[in-house]
Design a protein around this motif. Structure first.
Motif, PDB file in Angstrom:
ATOM      1  N   ILE A  47       0.792  -1.238   0.011  1.00  0.00           N
ATOM      2  CA  ILE A  47       0.141   0.101  -0.002  1.00  0.00           C
ATOM      3  C   ILE A  47       0.756   1.255  -0.040  1.00  0.00           C
ATOM      4  O   ILE A  47       0.658   2.077  -0.666  1.00  0.00           O
ATOM      5  N   LEU A  51       0.656   4.007  -2.857  1.00  0.00           N
ATOM      6  CA  LEU A  51       0.242   5.445  -2.612  1.00  0.00           C
ATOM      7  C   LEU A  51       1.235   6.412  -2.922  1.00  0.00           C
ATOM      8  O   LEU A  51       0.848   7.404  -3.469  1.00  0.00           O
ATOM      9  N   VAL A  70      -6.836   3.379  -5.527  1.00  0.00           N
ATOM     10  CA  VAL A  70      -7.666   3.337  -4.111  1.00  0.00           C
ATOM     11  C   VAL A  70      -8.435   2.354  -4.074  1.00  0.00           C
ATOM     12  O   VAL A  70      -8.655   1.579  -3.073  1.00  0.00           O
ATOM     13  N   LEU A  73      -6.911  -0.570  -3.660  1.00  0.00           N
ATOM     14  CA  LEU A  73      -6.441  -0.586  -2.217  1.00  0.00           C
ATOM     15  C   LEU A  73      -7.670  -1.160  -1.281  1.00  0.00           C
ATOM     16  O   LEU A  73      -7.258  -2.029  -0.346  1.00  0.00           O
ATOM     17  N   VAL A  74      -8.672  -0.487  -1.610  1.00  0.00           N
ATOM     18  CA  VAL A  74      -9.716  -1.032  -0.711  1.00  0.00           C
ATOM     19  C   VAL A  74     -10.072  -2.708  -0.899  1.00  0.00           C
ATOM     20  O   VAL A  74     -10.062  -3.340   0.052  1.00  0.00           O
ATOM     21  N   LEU A  77      -7.350  -4.445   1.221  1.00  0.00           N
ATOM     22  CA  LEU A  77      -7.659  -4.383   2.531  1.00  0.00           C
ATOM     23  C   LEU A  77      -8.709  -5.301   3.049  1.00  0.00           C
ATOM     24  O   LEU A  77      -8.682  -5.671   4.103  1.00  0.00           O
ATOM     25  N   LYS A  78      -9.744  -5.298   2.121  1.00  0.00           N
ATOM     26  CA  LYS A  78     -10.788  -6.211   2.525  1.00  0.00           C
ATOM     27  C   LYS A  78     -10.532  -7.649   2.391  1.00  0.00           C
ATOM     28  O   LYS A  78     -10.729  -8.463   3.373  1.00  0.00           O
ATOM     29  N   LEU A  80      -7.544  -8.530   3.475  1.00  0.00           N
ATOM     30  CA  LEU A  80      -6.537  -8.620   4.833  1.00  0.00           C
ATOM     31  C   LEU A  80      -7.571  -8.863   5.830  1.00  0.00           C
ATOM     32  O   LEU A  80      -7.283  -9.690   6.683  1.00  0.00           O
ATOM     33  N   ARG A  81      -8.577  -8.491   5.725  1.00  0.00           N
ATOM     34  CA  ARG A  81      -9.558  -8.271   6.754  1.00  0.00           C
ATOM     35  C   ARG A  81     -10.137  -9.747   6.815  1.00  0.00           C
ATOM     36  O   ARG A  81     -10.203 -10.379   8.269  1.00  0.00           O
TER      37      ARG A  81
ATOM     38  N   ILE B  24      -8.474  -2.263  10.755  1.00  0.00           N
ATOM     39  CA  ILE B  24      -8.487  -2.366   9.440  1.00  0.00           C
ATOM     40  C   ILE B  24      -9.816  -2.026   8.776  1.00  0.00           C
ATOM     41  O   ILE B  24      -9.966  -1.152   7.726  1.00  0.00           O
ATOM     42  N   ASP B  25     -11.084  -2.069   9.538  1.00  0.00           N
ATOM     43  CA  ASP B  25     -12.269  -1.483   9.273  1.00  0.00           C
ATOM     44  C   ASP B  25     -12.102   0.038   8.891  1.00  0.00           C
ATOM     45  O   ASP B  25     -12.412   0.566   7.829  1.00  0.00           O
ATOM     46  N   MET B  27      -9.492   1.712   8.194  1.00  0.00           N
ATOM     47  CA  MET B  27      -8.872   1.802   7.188  1.00  0.00           C
ATOM     48  C   MET B  27      -9.483   1.838   5.842  1.00  0.00           C
ATOM     49  O   MET B  27      -9.412   2.568   4.788  1.00  0.00           O
ATOM     50  N   ILE B  28     -10.599   0.715   5.765  1.00  0.00           N
ATOM     51  CA  ILE B  28     -11.269   0.610   4.646  1.00  0.00           C
ATOM     52  C   ILE B  28     -12.104   1.603   4.331  1.00  0.00           C
ATOM     53  O   ILE B  28     -12.247   2.271   3.394  1.00  0.00           O
ATOM     54  N   ALA B  31     -10.327   4.674   3.048  1.00  0.00           N
ATOM     55  CA  ALA B  31     -10.046   4.372   1.734  1.00  0.00           C
ATOM     56  C   ALA B  31     -11.239   4.696   0.747  1.00  0.00           C
ATOM     57  O   ALA B  31     -10.838   5.309  -0.210  1.00  0.00           O
ATOM     58  N   GLU B  32     -12.401   4.115   1.206  1.00  0.00           N
ATOM     59  CA  GLU B  32     -13.505   4.455   0.595  1.00  0.00           C
ATOM     60  C   GLU B  32     -13.894   5.774   0.494  1.00  0.00           C
ATOM     61  O   GLU B  32     -14.126   6.339  -0.619  1.00  0.00           O
ATOM     62  N   LEU B  56      -3.545   5.963   6.859  1.00  0.00           N
ATOM     63  CA  LEU B  56      -3.097   4.583   6.916  1.00  0.00           C
ATOM     64  C   LEU B  56      -1.926   4.390   7.654  1.00  0.00           C
ATOM     65  O   LEU B  56      -1.732   3.229   8.631  1.00  0.00           O
TER      66      LEU B  56
END
Lengths: 468, 502
Positions: A47, A51, A70, A73-74, A77-78, A80-81, B24-25, B27-28, B31-32, B56
């Protein structure tokens, strides 16, 4: 000297056998944490790089393009979650199981003595989990699962860890595939650097045909060597050329320079060579060796004891219970006499009036000869006596298994205090013998040997024995 | 263990990724946000990106901090474990004597599972063993036996020799064990569920037998003795040979049960028309028994009498006295508990006080009277004995004994290494392991002169005075001539001594 019998429960001592019960989940917990950290670190780097690239474009950058970046990127991240969620649930499972194990061990401290019913239950649970552990190690996963579930001890056994381990082992041993093992190595690269030094092979290293060939016992190198061997085995020119490059990349860095040199020697020999060490290297037995090596490294890494606790506990238990009579060939006068009779066939009847000490034969008084018929030692052995429950070592299940082990040490005789001897040499506690005769319905004034009911003795023939 | 428990609780509290997940939520979300901003207000592109980068970075730093308590808690738990178990020897391949016998181990496990009535787990296990037989017998030279290499330094020659002698002992056992394993284990089928020679029991047969046993016990539990009696009758000869009176005890229990007004089964032993309703195998048998006591009060003895006439004849010679005593009870039927026969019938009524008769007995121990439980235990013992098996699971007894013995043996090994000694007898353990009294199954004879246990080669010999010493001691003391007993003044000749069998 220590007491001969004791019901004292030394919980600390018994729990010390089970330290791995606690160590295994903790080591999996720290591996879980390492995975989590690595996961996060990887995303963080990716990231940051993406970025930074966008930001570096400055005013020349396109907003739409940035939005796409981005968006990606989302997505990352999802992902990763999701991965973190599964690590979190694994972690939860691990701490819960650790808690259950600590509770289980703690329970032992609340039990007052070995004679307590609760100890019987605790020891029963221990046996159950040892059996499940044994099954898991042997690869009998379904039986292990079923038993663990029926006994509700799933939290006390490491099913998941062994299932993952078995997959890699099976790939090596049965499918001759290196992929899973290599993947496992790269996953645990860092940790492996630490353990390989302390490694002990389950196959005796000394006797192992490849022994002098792998001084560093480095699992990954051994796996790469196998990969190389398989390439050379094809005897296909192109593959062999690629094998050469492969060797440069993976085998040359080995800290023993001979490793790569000897491997290179393979190029000169065909797979059906009789020349050592190349014959051994080409042998398919090497897959078993790799599987064993993997298991040893894996167990060491996860703090799993090299041998199932069941083996160790049973070995000690057999020895502690075993007595010389458990595997005695000469258990009763009947048999001894029968042997005597058989060996003396042809000699004149009753020609010996005195017995002699011979090397192997029991001294036997002639009066008792010929009077007892041959009676084979039944499965219960000496203890197949109506009055005793059968000794576990004499019992069919374990008799052979315990045959080669040493027997228990005793510094003092354990004999009933009211011991009497019958004319045939058998010793019983008098009270027990009388009770038995009552049950057998022996006429008053007479006594029968419960193990040989064909002969009746007069009560006066019963003689007191003194055991010091 | 307290510190271990505490640290475990601490670890349980800290080892979670909840905070990480919520970070993490965040961050999401940011980012959104940023994405939306870029789409709606492209002019502020640099600002939006810089803000996201900042957010971030903060979050990643935060996550890194959130990992720390997990790390420290697990490290501290490991440390506590190290401290708690410091110096405690670890079981390893050196103390594992049975590895070369996977076949026998598997068989012992199967038999244990069958014994426990875990038929389906046993079946799964057998199927898996057959599908994947033990892949190898571990080599006799086990991985770590050579701990000289482990210590890194070479010990002085003397010590090395002694240690090696000690190790040799363990190796020797292992070798002997594995020789046998190679010969026998593989001589049989590779599946590894069969045992040695003629002693092996077919697993399927065994399972059927145990199923029979559990069926009979289940029936006893609901008050039906008939299957047990049938079994005992079928095996009467074997039981008699063992000097067992199981059959008579079962019949006596049946008699007493009838006498006290119980027993509702239509069994072959009582060829008579049943006055009571005959719903056999009813689980509420005991409850009903105590309730129906008064209405059936007179039918009980009659039934018992008929039963006795039909059954006891065959026992007459052996159990005459017992039968006489049972029959004598008829005279006292109305108040049996206060009669001279009260004790006899108290076997069915352990606390036969207030509610004279069976009712009280049946509720004495969780609904199953003591006499029935004893009978069930007796039956189990005989059943297992005829199969050549001990009544309690040998695997359980061995594992329990092993739990006691193993820490002691491991400790001795450490001490022996330190003191560089070895034990003298290789057939015998170096120390005495005190076990609870019910773990002793054989009489043990230790020669008071030589302090050695008697063996086949060195049997116990009784002198005419009644004192017993081992054959070797006798030979040593007597030198073949008349000698004085070491424990009393009497003199005898060695030929007058006789071998005794414990």
């Amino acid at each position: 000297m220590a007491e001969h019998t004791s019901t004292k429960l030394n919980a600390d001592q018994q729990v010390s056998l089970d330290q791995f019960l606690l160590r295994v989940p903790v080591s999996i917990i720290s591996r879980n944490l390492k995975n989590a950290r690595r996961l996060v670190e990887r995303e963080k780097e990716w990231i940051a790089k993406k970025l930074q690239e966008e930001i570096a474009k400055g005013d020349a950058g396109d907003a739409q393009q940035s939005a796409e970046v981005v968006g990606e990127l989302v997505k990352r991240l999802k992902q990763l979650r999701t991965k973190m969620e599964s690590l979190d649930s694994e972690l939860h499972k691990l701490t819960r199981s650790l808690h259950a194990r600590v509770d289980h061990l703690n329970q032992l401290y609340t039990i007052p003595s070995l004679a307590d019913v609760k100890y019987e239950q605790w020891s029963g649970i221990r046996l159950d989990r040892m059996m499940v552990d044994y099954m898991l190690r042997q690869g009998y996963i379904e039986a292990a699962r079923q038993l663990a579930k029926e006994k509700e001890i799933e939290e006390l056994v490491d099913i998941d860890a062994f299932v993952a381990c078995l997959r890699v082992e099976k790939a090596l041993r049965e499918e001759h595939k290196l992929g899973p093992a290599l993947a496992w190595c790269s996953e645990n690269k860092q940790a492996l650097r630490k353990v390989e030094v302390r490694l002990s092979l389950p196959l005796g290293k000394r006797n192992h045909p490849m022994a002098d060939f792998e001084p560093a016992s480095n699992l990954e190198h051994e796996l790469r060597l196998q990969e190389f061997i398989e390439k050379v085995r094809t005897q296909n020119l192109e593959t062999i050329v690629s094998a050469r490059e492969f060797a440069q990349k993976y085998l040359a860095p080995h800290k023993d320079p001979n490793f790569a040199i000897r491997a290179a020697g393979l190029l000169a020999f065909s797979p059906n060579t009789n020349q050592e060490p190349y014959k051994t290297l080409y042998s398919t037995d090497r897959w078993h060796y790799l599987a064993d090596l993997f298991l040893a490294v894996h167990h060491q890494l996860h703090n799993i004891p090299e041998r199932p606790l069941l083996h160790n506990v049973l070995s000690a238990g057999f020895c502690a219970l075993k007595s010389p009579s458990c595997h005695s060939e000469k258990i009763s006068p009947r048999q001894a006499d029968a042997e005597q009779v058989l060996s003396e066939e042809g000699a004149g009847p009753d020609s010996v009036s005195d017995y002699e000490f011979t090397e192997d034969n029991q001294p036997v008084k002639p009066a008792h000869k010929h009077q007892y018929k041959l009676h084979h030692k039944g499965p219960g052995g000496a203890a197949a006596l109506a009055l005793n429950s059968i000794c576990p070592i004499c019992s069919t299940e374990l008799n052979e298994l315990a045959r080669m082990l040493p027997y228990a040490h005793h510094s003092k005789s354990i004999v009933e205090p009211d011991a009497v001897v019958l004319p045939n040499g058998r010793v019983y506690g008098e009270a027990r013998l009388r009770l038995a005769n009552e049950k057998m319905g022996t006429a008053e004034g007479y006594v029968k040997d419960p193990m040989d009911q064909e002969r009746v003795f007069r009560e006066e023939e019963m003689k007191k024995v003194f055991i010091m | 263990m307290e510190s271990v428990s505490q640290d475990c609780t601490k670890l349980e509290g800290r080892a979670v990724y909840t905070k990480v997940l919520s970070e993490i939520d965040k961050m999401i979300a940011s980012a959104e946000d940023c994405k939306q901003q870029l789409e709606t207000r492209p002019v502020q592109r640099s600002i939006a990106l810089a803000k996201l980068q900042n957010n971030l970075n903060k979050s990643f730093t935060k996550i890194n901090d959130d990992f720390k308590p997990v790390d420290s808690a697990s490290k501290s738990f490991t440390k506590t474990l190290d401290k708690h178990f410091r110096g405690k020897p670890i079981p390893d391949s050196e103390s594992d004597f049975i590895a070369p016998f996977p076949g026998y181990i598997n068989r012992a496990i199967v038999m244990h599972l069958l014994r426990e009535g875990r038929f389906s787990a046993a079946e799964t296990f057998i199927a898996e063993v057959n599908a994947r037989p033990p892949h190898k017998v571990p080599e006799p030279r086990f991985g770590r036996w050579n701990y000289l290499d482990e210590t890194g330094s070479t010990p002085p020659p003397r010590m090395k020799q002694d240690i090696l002698a000690t190790i040799e002992y363990w190796v020797e056992i292992r070798d002997r064990a594995s020789d046998l394993a190679w010969q026998r284990d593989f001589a049989n089928d590779g599946a590894g569920c069969s045992g040695g020679g003629g002693r092996s029991l077919e697993t399927a047969t065994l399972q059927r037998r145990f199923a029979d046993m559990y069926h009979i016990l289940d029936m006893m539990r609901v008050g039906n003795l008939q299957p047990a009696v049938d079994w005992a009758r079928e095996h009467a000869d074997d039981l008699h040979a063992r000097g067992s009176n199981l059959l008579f005890e079962l019949c006596r229990l049946q008699f007493i049960t009838y006498f006290m007004g119980g027993g509702d089964d239509n069994d072959g032993d009582t060829p008579m028309i049943d006055a009571l309703d005959s719903s056999s195998g009813n689980p509420s048998y005991y409850d009903r028994l105590s309730k129906q006591q008064s209405p059936s009060v007179s039918s009980g003895p009659i039934r018992a009498y008929q039963y006795a006439r039909a059954t006891f004849g065959s026992f007459a010679s052996k159990y005459k006295r017992d039968i006489q005593r049972l029959m004598g009870a008829f005279a006292y039927h109305p108040n049996i508990s206060e009669s001279p026969y009260g004790m006899l019938f108290a076997t069915a009524a352990p606390d036969g006080g207030n509610e004279s008769g069976a009712g009280a007995a049946l509720h004495a121990h969780g609904g199953v009277p003591a006499a029935w439980r004893d009978a069930a235990a007796h039956f189990t013992r005989e059943f297992c004995s005829l199969l050549g098996l001990s009544a309690q699971s040998p695997l359980y007894i061995s594992a329990t004994a092993g739990g006691i013995a193993l820490p002691m043996l491991l400790k001795v090994r450490v001490v022996m290494r330190e003191k560089r000694t070895e034990w003298t007898s290789r057939d015998e353990l170096p120390i005495e392991v005190p076990l609870p009294p019910d773990f002793h199954f054989h009489s043990i004879f230790v020669c008071p002169v030589s302090k050695e246990q008697s063996t086949d080669r060195n049997p116990p010999m009784m002198m005419p005075c009644g004192h017993v010493i081992c054959k070797e001691s006798l030979q040593r003391i007597s030198k073949g001539a008349r000698f004085k007993c070491p424990y009393c003044p009497s003199e005898s000749h060695p030929r007058d001594a006789m071998v005794v069998y414990f």
